[in-house]
Motif scaffolding. Structure first.
Motif, PDB file in Angstrom:
ATOM      1  N   THR A  67      51.524  -1.661  22.726  1.00  0.00           N
ATOM      2  CA  THR A  67      52.455  -2.566  22.052  1.00  0.00           C
ATOM      3  C   THR A  67      52.253  -4.007  22.513  1.00  0.00           C
ATOM      4  N   CYS A  68      51.900  -4.194  23.784  1.00  0.00           N
ATOM      5  CA  CYS A  68      51.735  -5.552  24.321  1.00  0.00           C
ATOM      6  C   CYS A  68      50.439  -6.199  23.835  1.00  0.00           C
ATOM      7  N   GLY A  69      49.524  -5.392  23.291  1.00  0.00           N
ATOM      8  CA  GLY A  69      48.240  -5.919  22.836  1.00  0.00           C
ATOM      9  C   GLY A  69      47.084  -5.551  23.751  1.00  0.00           C
ATOM     10  N   LYS A  70      47.367  -4.868  24.836  1.00  0.00           N
ATOM     11  CA  LYS A  70      46.314  -4.434  25.768  1.00  0.00           C
ATOM     12  C   LYS A  70      45.528  -3.290  25.136  1.00  0.00           C
ATOM     13  N   ASP A  71      44.199  -3.456  25.049  1.00  0.00           N
ATOM     14  CA  ASP A  71      43.402  -2.393  24.432  1.00  0.00           C
ATOM     15  C   ASP A  71      42.950  -1.389  25.489  1.00  0.00           C
ATOM     16  N   GLU A  72      42.278  -0.327  25.039  1.00  0.00           N
ATOM     17  CA  GLU A  72      41.906   0.762  25.949  1.00  0.00           C
ATOM     18  C   GLU A  72      40.931   0.301  27.029  1.00  0.00           C
ATOM     19  N   ASN A  73      40.055  -0.665  26.718  1.00  0.00           N
ATOM     20  CA  ASN A  73      39.128  -1.154  27.736  1.00  0.00           C
ATOM     21  C   ASN A  73      39.879  -1.833  28.874  1.00  0.00           C
ATOM     22  N   LEU A  74      40.811  -2.715  28.526  1.00  0.00           N
ATOM     23  CA  LEU A  74      41.574  -3.413  29.557  1.00  0.00           C
ATOM     24  C   LEU A  74      42.471  -2.442  30.322  1.00  0.00           C
ATOM     25  N   GLU A  76      33.158   4.701  27.138  1.00  0.00           N
ATOM     26  CA  GLU A  76      31.804   4.337  26.711  1.00  0.00           C
ATOM     27  C   GLU A  76      31.563   2.833  26.799  1.00  0.00           C
ATOM     28  N   ASP A  77      32.554   2.035  26.414  1.00  0.00           N
ATOM     29  CA  ASP A  77      32.383   0.580  26.441  1.00  0.00           C
ATOM     30  C   ASP A  77      32.191   0.068  27.871  1.00  0.00           C
ATOM     31  N   ILE A  78      33.004   0.572  28.790  1.00  0.00           N
ATOM     32  CA  ILE A  78      32.910   0.113  30.177  1.00  0.00           C
ATOM     33  C   ILE A  78      31.608   0.589  30.805  1.00  0.00           C
ATOM     34  N   PHE A  79      31.239   1.851  30.526  1.00  0.00           N
ATOM     35  CA  PHE A  79      29.985   2.343  31.102  1.00  0.00           C
ATOM     36  C   PHE A  79      28.796   1.566  30.531  1.00  0.00           C
ATOM     37  N   GLU A  80      28.858   1.231  29.254  1.00  0.00           N
ATOM     38  CA  GLU A  80      27.774   0.459  28.648  1.00  0.00           C
ATOM     39  C   GLU A  80      27.665  -0.906  29.332  1.00  0.00           C
ATOM     40  N   PHE A  81      28.798  -1.516  29.644  1.00  0.00           N
ATOM     41  CA  PHE A  81      28.783  -2.798  30.350  1.00  0.00           C
ATOM     42  C   PHE A  81      28.146  -2.633  31.738  1.00  0.00           C
ATOM     43  N   LEU A  82      28.555  -1.592  32.463  1.00  0.00           N
ATOM     44  CA  LEU A  82      28.006  -1.356  33.805  1.00  0.00           C
ATOM     45  C   LEU A  82      26.521  -1.025  33.746  1.00  0.00           C
ATOM     46  N   SER A  83      26.138  -0.299  32.717  1.00  0.00           N
ATOM     47  CA  SER A  83      24.726   0.047  32.548  1.00  0.00           C
ATOM     48  C   SER A  83      23.889  -1.191  32.259  1.00  0.00           C
ATOM     49  N   GLN A  84      24.382  -2.045  31.379  1.00  0.00           N
ATOM     50  CA  GLN A  84      23.647  -3.248  31.009  1.00  0.00           C
ATOM     51  C   GLN A  84      23.621  -4.271  32.140  1.00  0.00           C
ATOM     52  N   THR A  85      24.731  -4.380  32.869  1.00  0.00           N
ATOM     53  CA  THR A  85      24.856  -5.414  33.899  1.00  0.00           C
ATOM     54  C   THR A  85      24.226  -4.997  35.225  1.00  0.00           C
ATOM     55  N   PHE A  86      24.438  -3.729  35.606  1.00  0.00           N
ATOM     56  CA  PHE A  86      23.991  -3.273  36.922  1.00  0.00           C
ATOM     57  C   PHE A  86      22.968  -2.138  36.858  1.00  0.00           C
ATOM     58  N   ASN A  87      22.585  -1.746  35.663  1.00  0.00           N
ATOM     59  CA  ASN A  87      21.678  -0.613  35.465  1.00  0.00           C
ATOM     60  C   ASN A  87      22.211   0.642  36.154  1.00  0.00           C
ATOM     61  N   LEU A  88      23.520   0.869  36.048  1.00  0.00           N
ATOM     62  CA  LEU A  88      24.130   2.080  36.578  1.00  0.00           C
ATOM     63  C   LEU A  88      23.684   3.266  35.736  1.00  0.00           C
ATOM     64  N   THR A  89      23.278   4.336  36.410  1.00  0.00           N
ATOM     65  CA  THR A  89      22.760   5.530  35.731  1.00  0.00           C
ATOM     66  C   THR A  89      23.471   6.762  36.261  1.00  0.00           C
ATOM     67  N   LEU A  90      23.791   7.696  35.399  1.00  0.00           N
ATOM     68  CA  LEU A  90      24.396   8.948  35.832  1.00  0.00           C
ATOM     69  C   LEU A  90      23.304   9.948  36.206  1.00  0.00           C
ATOM     70  N   THR A  91      23.552  10.725  37.247  1.00  0.00           N
ATOM     71  CA  THR A  91      22.585  11.756  37.644  1.00  0.00           C
ATOM     72  C   THR A  91      22.503  12.829  36.561  1.00  0.00           C
ATOM     73  N   THR A  92      21.326  13.441  36.461  1.00  0.00           N
ATOM     74  CA  THR A  92      21.150  14.548  35.514  1.00  0.00           C
ATOM     75  C   THR A  92      20.729  15.798  36.295  1.00  0.00           C
ATOM     76  N   ASN A  93      19.436  15.971  36.482  1.00  0.00           N
ATOM     77  CA  ASN A  93      18.937  17.046  37.343  1.00  0.00           C
ATOM     78  C   ASN A  93      17.879  16.454  38.265  1.00  0.00           C
ATOM     79  N   VAL A  94      17.652  17.097  39.395  1.00  0.00           N
ATOM     80  CA  VAL A  94      16.792  16.537  40.435  1.00  0.00           C
ATOM     81  C   VAL A  94      15.378  16.284  39.927  1.00  0.00           C
ATOM     82  N   LYS A  95      14.821  17.226  39.218  1.00  0.00           N
ATOM     83  CA  LYS A  95      13.430  17.097  38.764  1.00  0.00           C
ATOM     84  C   LYS A  95      13.238  15.869  37.890  1.00  0.00           C
TER      85      LYS A  95
END
Length: 441
Positions: free
Chosen positions: A25-32, A413-432
């Motif tokens: 109601t205040c105008g704050k969106d999900e990202n904020l 997704e929006d925040i992770f995309e920002f972190l990925s683009q800015t800091f190249n943050l990557t989520l682990t998948t499998n060791v190999k």
């Protein structure tokens, strides 16, 4: 639900976002909304380190307290709707987290001495015994003083393991060894441990009502659980009395009798700098892996054991926090032809600044920016202290971090995309697959 907020009178029925709306109601969106959640999580982690520093040097907490207060004000209704301002505030939290960890580390070494490597007996228990879990080294010293010559042995659990490395703590002959692994084994551990158990910070596992150890469980300061005994005003008399009433711990069956190595504080590691630089030049060391962070129950954490087991013998592993219990029983040996251990335990989670200090020293010596050094960072996260450590790394401009074993639910997704683009943050998948990207040819 993409967002949820019910902090003010304007909130929709059952909270903004409860009916699927992405804007309050205040105008704050999900990202904020989620960024403000991250701020709060970061402050929770920051407050833990601030508390430890305040115990040792209360005159050094003013700036930290100011950032905590400012950030809480920032999250009030109708204060700020600017995305970049939110990111800047998170970086402030990260920056002051670097400061608090540096100050806490210096306070620890000033009071207890600089840790040096030591082999600690694991799961070998005898006599009347107290098992201490948590992060509070100041409390541990007070307990060691109170129990000296009382016929009681003191053992560490989980994040208290690095205490053995400090000269002014290990000088007490009744500080005997370590028992158990990461924090979440408490319930099973205490079924077998016949002494008393003290939790002096997080992490505590709430005991079940029908457990057989509630009368032997003690808590300290802000830690509490129904039915346990609270230690008041650093008076350990009741703890000592109950411990002496317990059965001797001789013959405890923990299915293991081995040892662990700890005590590689960054100030000690830096004394090896000439050897390390020579090993880098001669390609005996090709890469450093920072494999650190929290641990949580479940098989997903075995990723970190598999990762470390598959690292080439030309790599050095830097670790801290309780995640190391997934792999700290492995003998990684030394870098071939040197006295440099391949496994370096920098300490507790609040000692995570050690990896940064080592990287900075390497960068200066090699005249190379930190992000261009042969260092790969693979972190595990469990709770809020890991959040503030990640913010600390971001505030320093550290990039290319792998994070797991599960993605945080408070990052969309929006925040992770920002972190990925800015800091190249990557989520682990499998060791190999991850090692194909992480290893330097």
């Amino acid at each position: 639900m993409s967002m949820f907020c019910y902090q003010c009178e304007m909130s929709q029925k059952n909270g903004c976002g409860s009916s699927g709306s992405t804007i309050g109601t205040c105008g704050k969106d999900e990202n904020l909304s989620k960024l403000q959640d991250i701020m709060i999580f970061g402050l929770k982690g920051l407050s833990a380190y601030r508390e430890h520093l305040n115990e040792l040097n209360p005159d050094q907490t003013k700036k930290i307290d100011d950032i905590i207060s400012e950030t809480l004000y920032f999250t009030l209704t109708n204060v700020n709707f600017n995305f970049n301002d939110h990111i800047n505030q998170l970086m402030k939290i990260g920056s002051v987290a670097v400061e608090v960890m540096d100050k806490l580390s210096n306070s620890h070494t000033s009071k207890f001495g600089t840790p040096t490597p030591i082999k600690v007996s694991q799961n070998k228990v005898e006599g009347k015994a107290i098992l201490v879990s948590g992060h509070n080294l100041d409390m541990l010293e007070k307990l060691l003083i109170a129990t000296e010559n009382k016929g009681i042995n003191i053992y560490t659990h989980s994040e208290m393991l690095p205490a053995h490395g400090y000269p002014q703590l290990r000088k007490y002959k009744h500080l005997k060894g370590n028992v158990g692994k990461a924090w979440f084994d408490q319930a099973e551990l205490m079924k077998k441990f016949t002494g008393t158990f003290v939790v002096n910070t997080n992490c505590i596992v709430p005991p079940k009502k029908n457990c057989n150890y509630l009368d032997r469980l003690f808590t300290y300061k802000i830690v509490g659980v129904e039915g346990a005994t609270k230690i008041q005003n650093d008076n350990f008399d009741e703890l000592i009395k109950r411990t002496l009433e317990c059965k001797d711990a001789n013959g405890i069956d923990l299915n293991e009798d081995s040892s662990l190595v700890t005590g590689h504080h960054y100030k000690t590691v830096l004394t090896l700098a000439p050897q390390i630089l020579e090993a880098i030049k001669t390609k005996k060391i090709k890469q450093f892996f920072v494999v650190a962070g929290c641990d949580a129950p479940g098989k997903s954490g075995e990723y970190y054991r598999e990762l470390t087991q598959n690292l080439p013998k030309t790599t050095v592993i830097l670790t801290s926090s309780c995640g190391k219990f997934r792999f700290n029983d492995i003998d990684f040996g030394n870098i071939e032809g040197t006295d440099i251990p391949r496994y370096l335990d920098l300490g507790q989670c609040n000692d995570s600044n050690g990896a940064v200090e080592i990287a900075k020293a390497l960068g200066q010596a090699l005249q190379t920016p930190i992000n261009d050094l042969p260092i790969s960072i693979v972190l595990s996260w469990m709770e809020q202290k890991a959040v503030v450590i990640l913010l600390a790394l971001f505030s320093l401009g550290v990039k290319n971090i792998y994070l797991g074993p599960k993605p945080p639910q408070f990052v969309n997704e929006d925040i992770f995309e920002f972190l990925s683009q800015t800091f190249n943050l990557t989520l682990t998948t499998n060791v190999k697959d991850d090692l194909k990207k992480l290893l330097i040819a």
